[in-house]
Design a protein around this motif. Structure first.
Motif, PDB file in Angstrom:
ATOM      1  N   GLY A 113     -39.380 -17.095 -21.510  1.00 46.57           N
ATOM      2  CA  GLY A 113     -39.990 -17.519 -22.831  1.00 46.57           C
ATOM      3  C   GLY A 113     -39.778 -16.665 -23.970  1.00 46.57           C
ATOM      4  O   GLY A 113     -40.072 -17.127 -25.112  1.00 46.57           O
ATOM      5  N   ARG A 114     -39.040 -15.445 -24.036  1.00 47.75           N
ATOM      6  CA  ARG A 114     -38.844 -14.480 -25.197  1.00 47.75           C
ATOM      7  C   ARG A 114     -37.192 -14.540 -25.217  1.00 47.75           C
ATOM      8  O   ARG A 114     -36.359 -14.780 -24.414  1.00 47.75           O
ATOM      9  CB  ARG A 114     -39.207 -13.244 -24.812  1.00 47.75           C
ATOM     10  CG  ARG A 114     -40.670 -12.962 -24.685  1.00 47.75           C
ATOM     11  CD  ARG A 114     -41.013 -11.602 -24.478  1.00 47.75           C
ATOM     12  NE  ARG A 114     -40.603 -10.651 -25.549  1.00 47.75           N
ATOM     13  CZ  ARG A 114     -40.738  -9.334 -25.656  1.00 47.75           C
ATOM     14  NH1 ARG A 114     -41.074  -8.681 -24.312  1.00 47.75           N
ATOM     15  NH2 ARG A 114     -40.181  -8.662 -26.457  1.00 47.75           N
ATOM     16  N   THR A 115     -37.045 -14.169 -26.603  1.00 49.59           N
ATOM     17  CA  THR A 115     -35.536 -14.264 -27.180  1.00 49.59           C
ATOM     18  C   THR A 115     -34.954 -12.802 -27.309  1.00 49.59           C
ATOM     19  O   THR A 115     -35.915 -11.937 -27.613  1.00 49.59           O
ATOM     20  CB  THR A 115     -35.240 -14.943 -28.449  1.00 49.59           C
ATOM     21  OG1 THR A 115     -35.689 -16.435 -28.308  1.00 49.59           O
ATOM     22  CG2 THR A 115     -33.814 -14.931 -28.653  1.00 49.59           C
ATOM     23  N   TYR A 116     -34.113 -12.553 -26.668  1.00 49.47           N
ATOM     24  CA  TYR A 116     -33.442 -11.289 -26.740  1.00 49.47           C
ATOM     25  C   TYR A 116     -32.035 -11.261 -27.446  1.00 49.47           C
ATOM     26  O   TYR A 116     -31.346 -12.083 -27.305  1.00 49.47           O
ATOM     27  CB  TYR A 116     -33.290 -10.463 -25.095  1.00 49.47           C
ATOM     28  CG  TYR A 116     -34.732 -10.468 -24.549  1.00 49.47           C
ATOM     29  CD1 TYR A 116     -35.243  -9.249 -24.845  1.00 49.47           C
ATOM     30  CD2 TYR A 116     -35.199 -11.201 -23.755  1.00 49.47           C
ATOM     31  CE1 TYR A 116     -36.783  -9.039 -24.025  1.00 49.47           C
ATOM     32  CE2 TYR A 116     -36.423 -11.382 -23.320  1.00 49.47           C
ATOM     33  CZ  TYR A 116     -37.176 -10.205 -23.226  1.00 49.47           C
ATOM     34  OH  TYR A 116     -38.356 -10.026 -22.777  1.00 49.47           O
ATOM     35  N   ARG A 117     -31.741 -10.007 -27.820  1.00 47.49           N
ATOM     36  CA  ARG A 117     -30.477  -9.893 -28.634  1.00 47.49           C
ATOM     37  C   ARG A 117     -29.619  -8.524 -28.356  1.00 47.49           C
ATOM     38  O   ARG A 117     -30.093  -7.551 -28.244  1.00 47.49           O
ATOM     39  CB  ARG A 117     -31.112 -10.157 -30.028  1.00 47.49           C
ATOM     40  CG  ARG A 117     -29.592 -10.116 -31.120  1.00 47.49           C
ATOM     41  CD  ARG A 117     -30.224 -10.010 -32.460  1.00 47.49           C
ATOM     42  NE  ARG A 117     -29.277  -9.964 -33.658  1.00 47.49           N
ATOM     43  CZ  ARG A 117     -28.597 -10.776 -34.478  1.00 47.49           C
ATOM     44  NH1 ARG A 117     -29.338 -12.042 -34.168  1.00 47.49           N
ATOM     45  NH2 ARG A 117     -27.817 -10.675 -35.206  1.00 47.49           N
ATOM     46  N   LEU A 118     -28.475  -8.909 -28.196  1.00 46.49           N
ATOM     47  CA  LEU A 118     -27.420  -7.706 -27.886  1.00 46.49           C
ATOM     48  C   LEU A 118     -26.424  -7.868 -28.732  1.00 46.49           C
ATOM     49  O   LEU A 118     -25.693  -8.849 -29.075  1.00 46.49           O
ATOM     50  CB  LEU A 118     -26.960  -7.628 -26.514  1.00 46.49           C
ATOM     51  CG  LEU A 118     -27.894  -7.389 -25.247  1.00 46.49           C
ATOM     52  CD1 LEU A 118     -27.410  -7.868 -24.022  1.00 46.49           C
ATOM     53  CD2 LEU A 118     -28.285  -5.984 -25.423  1.00 46.49           C
ATOM     54  N   GLU A 119     -26.176  -6.596 -29.597  1.00 45.67           N
ATOM     55  CA  GLU A 119     -24.794  -6.593 -30.654  1.00 45.67           C
ATOM     56  C   GLU A 119     -23.742  -6.288 -29.511  1.00 45.67           C
ATOM     57  O   GLU A 119     -23.703  -5.566 -28.461  1.00 45.67           O
ATOM     58  CB  GLU A 119     -25.116  -5.574 -31.523  1.00 45.67           C
ATOM     59  CG  GLU A 119     -26.352  -5.599 -32.335  1.00 45.67           C
ATOM     60  CD  GLU A 119     -25.879  -6.653 -33.364  1.00 45.67           C
ATOM     61  OE1 GLU A 119     -24.669  -7.120 -33.577  1.00 45.67           O
ATOM     62  OE2 GLU A 119     -26.651  -7.309 -33.680  1.00 45.67           O
ATOM     63  N   ALA A 120     -22.762  -7.230 -29.902  1.00 48.69           N
ATOM     64  CA  ALA A 120     -21.352  -7.104 -29.244  1.00 48.69           C
ATOM     65  C   ALA A 120     -20.422  -6.285 -29.823  1.00 48.69           C
ATOM     66  O   ALA A 120     -20.430  -6.562 -30.960  1.00 48.69           O
ATOM     67  CB  ALA A 120     -20.839  -8.567 -28.850  1.00 48.69           C
ATOM     68  N   LEU A 121     -19.607  -5.558 -28.869  1.00 47.18           N
ATOM     69  CA  LEU A 121     -18.514  -4.812 -29.377  1.00 47.18           C
ATOM     70  C   LEU A 121     -17.037  -5.642 -29.210  1.00 47.18           C
ATOM     71  O   LEU A 121     -16.938  -6.217 -28.183  1.00 47.18           O
ATOM     72  CB  LEU A 121     -18.504  -3.366 -29.123  1.00 47.18           C
ATOM     73  CG  LEU A 121     -20.002  -2.845 -29.147  1.00 47.18           C
ATOM     74  CD1 LEU A 121     -20.029  -1.250 -28.472  1.00 47.18           C
ATOM     75  CD2 LEU A 121     -20.049  -2.406 -30.751  1.00 47.18           C
TER      76      LEU A 121
END
Length: 312
Positions: free
Chosen positions: A221-229
């Motif tokens: 139920g939570r949104t997570y974010r990862l920066e991509a290289l």
């Protein structure tokens, strides 16, 4: 005998993939076709991971990382050399760094190759920031390799050897149980063209790495974010830490590869394929560290666990 340890390590990895419970929770129950394909893909990935890590010039073969100051330096395993190798001939040659130019003069009478060809005289060496990659100096009948890497504005000689204790004494890989729940669909959020992200590494330098976008996914139920290289291999590269870092997984974080987004902007992230950086296996690597944006408030109990010889 040298292949015995590799066969044993491979058996351990294959064993980690097998023996897991079927879709209904009963050990040995027939797997559904989708689950069988998932297990097959993961088994193949783990086999390739092990083979890459433990090949003769893989990350477990590193035996040295020697920073090169400007000027001339003698190289070899003898104690009188300015750059003393852990393996190889007593006198290997001389390297001269001047204004970013690296000149190598081989020791007379020592069999050395340059990019696979016999080296007859002095040569200018490429570092790993060259478009064609670094020059590779071979020694000990091909078991040893030396190449120049550049980190920030500094140069170092990276040395590998097939007989490295970290390779011959490799203890195998350990994984969390495979779970389809950790194969998640993410949404690619593109950044403006040309955007970069400062990425620090374990030796203290910082590089601006192309950062084409971020990946957003949901978990519980939570949104997570990862920066991509973008490292130029037609895939996205993620360096992340999570709540298992230092508590089951490697303290300095893990890596994950992902495909480029399709027309819908969707990307599948399979955290079962999260893997340790080279620094988990050798003190002679220069691994990138997770940027602050990629430190997840989430326990990713999937993928590769801490290696048995990793620092606590």
């Amino acid at each position: 005998m040298r292949t015995a340890w590799l066969a044993l390590a491979l058996a351990l990895v294959l064993g980690a993939c097998g023996g897991e419970r079927g879709a209904n929770g009963a050990a040995g129950a027939p797997a559904a076709p989708a689950d069988a394909e998932f297990q097959r893909e993961l088994r193949l990935w783990r086999e390739q991971r092990l083979a890459d890590l433990t090949r003769a010039d893989g990350w477990t073969s590193l035996v040295g990382l020697h920073w090169i100051d400007p000027g001339a330096h003698y190289i070899g395993s003898g104690r009188r050399n300015g750059i003393r190798l852990a393996a190889g001939p007593e006198h290997f040659g001389m390297i001269d760094l001047k204004s970013g130019r690296l000149r190598f003069v081989p020791e007379r009478g020592v069999a050395i190759t340059l990019d696979g060809e016999p080296l007859r005289g002095e040569a200018i060496l490429r570092a790993d920031d060259a478009p064609t990659g670094p020059s590779v100096l071979g020694f000990d009948d091909g078991k040893g390799q030396a190449m120049v890497i550049k980190r920030g504005d500094r140069y170092a000689l990276r040395v590998k050897h097939a007989d490295a204790p970290t390779r011959t004494g490799f203890r195998g890989l350990e994984y969390w149980p495979a779970s389809r729940d950790w194969r998640v669909e993410a949404r690619f959020v593109p950044h403006p063209p040309g955007k970069t992200l400062p990425i620090a590494n374990i030796v203290g330098t910082v590089d601006e790495v192309p950062n084409p976008g971020a990946l957003e996914f949901q978990r519980d139920g939570r949104t997570y974010r990862l920066e991509a290289l973008d490292e130029g291999d037609d895939r996205l590269f993620l360096v992340f830490a999570d709540r298992t870092s230092g508590h089951g997984s490697y303290p300095a974080g893990r890596f994950l590869d992902a495909p480029l987004p399709g027309p819908t902007g969707r990307v599948v992230l399979d955290f079962n394929q999260a893997y340790n950086p080279p620094c988990a296996f050798t003190p002679f690597a220069t691994c990138p560290l997770p940027p602050p944006e990629n430190r997840l408030d989430l326990a990713v109990a999937a993928g590769e666990k801490t290696y048995a010889h990793s620092a606590p």
